[in-house]
Design an enzyme around this catalytic site. Structure first.
Site, short mmCIF file in Angstrom:
data_model
loop_
_atom_site.label_atom_id
_atom_site.label_comp_id
_atom_site.label_asym_id
_atom_site.label_seq_id
_atom_site.Cartn_x
_atom_site.Cartn_y
_atom_site.Cartn_z
N ALA A 255 -3.33 -3.16 -5.63
CA ALA A 255 -3.44 -3.00 -4.18
C ALA A 255 -2.12 -2.98 -3.43
CB ALA A 255 -4.32 -4.11 -3.60
N PRO A 257 1.36 -2.07 -1.79
CA PRO A 257 1.70 -3.04 -0.73
C PRO A 257 0.61 -3.25 0.32
CG PRO A 257 2.69 -0.93 -0.24
CD PRO A 257 1.98 -0.75 -1.56
N GLY A 258 -0.58 -2.72 0.11
CA GLY A 258 -1.69 -3.03 1.00
C GLY A 258 -2.10 -1.95 1.97
N GLY A 259 -1.49 -0.78 1.88
CA GLY A 259 -1.86 0.31 2.79
C GLY A 259 -3.31 0.73 2.63
N ASP A 277 -3.28 -7.41 -7.36
CA ASP A 277 -2.12 -6.70 -7.90
C ASP A 277 -1.43 -7.61 -8.91
OD1 ASP A 277 -0.51 -4.01 -6.98
OD2 ASP A 277 0.83 -5.49 -7.88
N ASP A 322 -6.14 2.36 -7.79
CA ASP A 322 -4.92 3.15 -7.58
C ASP A 322 -4.00 2.81 -8.74
OD1 ASP A 322 -2.84 4.62 -6.63
OD2 ASP A 322 -2.35 3.30 -4.96
N CYS A 375 -0.60 8.60 -7.91
CA CYS A 375 0.35 9.47 -7.19
C CYS A 375 1.17 10.24 -8.22
CB CYS A 375 1.23 8.66 -6.23
SG CYS A 375 2.13 7.30 -7.00
#
Length: 429
Positions: A255, A257-259, A277, A322, A375
């Site tokens: 998770a 940095p939390g975006g 995380d 992610d 990403c």
């Protein structure tokens, strides 16, 4: 010692730590920023990012203009010369100032005896610049990417690889996410216009706004109050595909940095969110983001491969994974990635991703949704990963994103669009 003089040597030291020691620029740069005046911080960042973006070219020039490489304790001078080349090629710093300040940088790194060498190499480049650049334009180094990555992109995208490389070598646009619990996107765009700035809505992601010109966050209407967050448009696709609902138990794995954690809570403010995380240090940024936006979530440190250690027997209605990846889709934002990654990393990352997927899938309730995102633009981490998962997981079905033969949606980096990103939406039968 003049602040400006020190600037070039600091940039050289930062790049050296990235390339030689494998450190991330996001870790190296902030402490160095503390050593310069506020007015110089932007230039220091520009020099670091720029040199890493064009490293292949600058290395090629050094090899052309110097008979032997700088090694050992003189290695920082190698990168100082690169900083000089970069200023002459890509910045508005007047050439005489670029030369003088770069040469003076040798004093800051305790190599004053090499001032003459640095001056000579930079002046030789100025004299031969046109000839050198013409030769460089036909060299393998012209792509500004390591050879192994160029080959992977050529294999994966036979007709698009050059477009991906060109996008990676550009400066990224600045994307924002409007907090829908405070304002509609159109309403916030009006506030932005009142502040003398212009933004453009994304056609597919309902909270995304691209700034016409990047701006410091303190200049954005309501940033401190949590009205808006800096987040690339493609990253916002995660919450769009996840489609969280109020009252659901939701896991945001990997998770920091939390975006994405905060985006989930903007879409479904009454969801029960667990953000996990493996990196305890980066979790501090999750807390910071939650605090600025006035949101609550349970935050835990944990390894995605071992869910029993951080959630016991808990089950979830939706999971956002992610996954840790090569980050080859965000090179334009993080040019150090080109020099931190190695070809062998890709197979190791794909193995780790598969282990995490297999570990968390049993924690999803029947009928629940798991969104797998990276990403990355590499098939081994994306389509191939999901294709293999579907083959070994009979109760998993693909939804909305691609077909079983070509699973997932792959966004490629480009122009004013979002970063390179992959999503696969999976439903548990």
């Amino acid at each position: 010692m003049k602040k400006q003089n020190n600037l070039r040597s600091l940039a050289a030291q930062a790049v050296e730590q990235v390339v030689e020691q494998g450190q991330s620029l996001s870790n190296v740069l902030p402490p160095l920023q503390q050593k310069v005046a506020d007015k110089d911080k932007a230039l220091l960042q520009e020099l670091c990012f720029g040199v890493l973006r064009t490293l292949s070219q600058l290395e090629w020039l050094i090899n052309k203009l110097m008979s032997r490489p700088m090694t050992g304790k003189q290695r920082t001078v190698h990168y100082l010369i690169m900083v000089g080349f970069y200023q002459l090629l890509y910045t508005r710093v007047p050439p005489h100032a670029a030369l003088a300040e770069t040469v003076e940088g040798a004093v800051s790194i305790k190599r004053p005896q090499l001032k003459g060498l640095i001056n000579g190499v930079l002046r030789q480049f100025q004299r031969q610049q046109e000839t050198l650049l013409n030769e460089f334009a036909t060299s393998d180094a012209r792509f500004l990417h390591p050879g192994w990555l160029v080959k992977r992109l050529q294999n994966a995208y036979p007709t698009q690889w050059q477009r991906i490389i060109e996008a990676n070598n550009q400066r990224p646009p600045m994307w924002l996410r409007v907090n829908r619990t405070h304002h509609t996107r159109d309403g916030w765009l009006g506030l932005l216009e009142d502040a003398g700035m212009k933004g453009y809505p994304h056609p597919d992601y309902p909270d995304a706004v691209r700034l016409e010109t990047p701006a410091p966050v303190h200049a954005l209407p309501g940033f401190a109050e949590g009205w808006v967050t800096v987040q690339d448009a493609s990253a916002q696709g995660c919450a769009v595909f996840l489609a969280p609902q109020n009252g659901e138990h939701i896991l945001d794995l990997c998770a920091a940095p939390g975006g994405k954690t905060t985006h989930i809570l903007e879409v479904a403010p009454e969801a029960d969110v667990l953000a996990v995380d493996i990196d305890e240090q980066r979790l501090s940024r999750v807390y910071d983001n939650l605090k600025r936006l006035g949101m609550k979530a349970t935050v835990k440190q944990g390894d995605g491969r071992y869910p029993a250690q951080w959630c016991g027997e808990q089950q979830f209605d939706r999971i956002l994974l992610d996954a840790p990846c090569s980050a080859t889709g965000v090179i334009r934002r993080h040019p150090d990635i080109k020099w931190l990654r190695r070809d062998r990393d890709i197979a190791e990352l794909a193995q780790l991703q598969a282990e995490i997927l297999d570990a968390v899938w049993p924690r999803l309730n029947p009928g629940g949704t798991l969104v797998y995102a990276t990403c990355s633009v590499l098939p081994e981490e994306n389509r191939d990963q999901i294709k293999a998962f579907l083959q070994r997981t009979p109760d998993a079905a693909l939804s909305e994103t691609g077909t079983p033969d070509q699973p997932g949606q792959q966004n490629l980096p480009g122009g004013e669009e979002g970063d390179g990103f992959f999503y696969a939406k999976l439903i548990k039968k």
